[in-house]
Design a protein around this motif. Structure first.
Motif: not given
Length: 138
Positions: A26-46
């Motif tokens: 979608g239009e806005t991504f929510h980026v944060t720390v993820g598991q195992d040293g990656c970054l997780s990127v979520y949609s508004d819905e997720s």
């Protein structure tokens, strides 16, 4: 969200997100720390579903996830499909140049390319993938 894409992060911390994944996010991504040293990127819905699930948990459980929220950044792709990843998140995931962007069910993950190669090799050679698929009846 599926697929695996190799890209470079530029000196300013901008990363191209493939069109297929941008469309799903979608239009806005929510980026944060993820598991195992990656970054997780979520949609508004997720991201909303994640927050809703937290509302059902006890405070002592939720407070263990403070770091996820403290390091979360809302990112909007520019005209070239790039997002600016904050320096603290780049440092956490060791994103310096070569990265891999993968679709991972309900989110996108951003990996240091070398770390991803090691994770992928371990998953493919250890039998863990086969075990997980068997556990799911597949």
């Amino acid at each position: 969200m599926t697929g695996q894409y190799a890209h470079n992060i530029d000196a300013k911390g901008r990363l191209f997100i493939p069109a297929k994944l941008r469309e799903a996010l979608g239009e806005t991504f929510h980026v944060t720390v993820g598991q195992d040293g990656c970054l997780s990127v979520y949609s508004d819905e997720s991201w909303a579903a994640f927050e809703e699930k937290l509302r059902t948990l006890s405070y002592s459980t939720v407070k263990r996830l403070r770091t996820v929220f403290a390091n979360a950044a809302d990112c909007e792709p520019d005209g070239q499909g790039r997002i600016l990843i904050p320096a603290k998140l780049r440092q956490y995931a060791q994103l310096e140049k070569e990265v891999v962007v993968i679709g991972s069910f309900d989110r996108v993950e951003i990996w240091n390319a070398q770390r991803w190669a090691q994770m992928e090799e371990a998953d493919l050679s250890s039998g863990a993938l086969e075990a997980a698929l068997e556990e799911m009846g597949m």
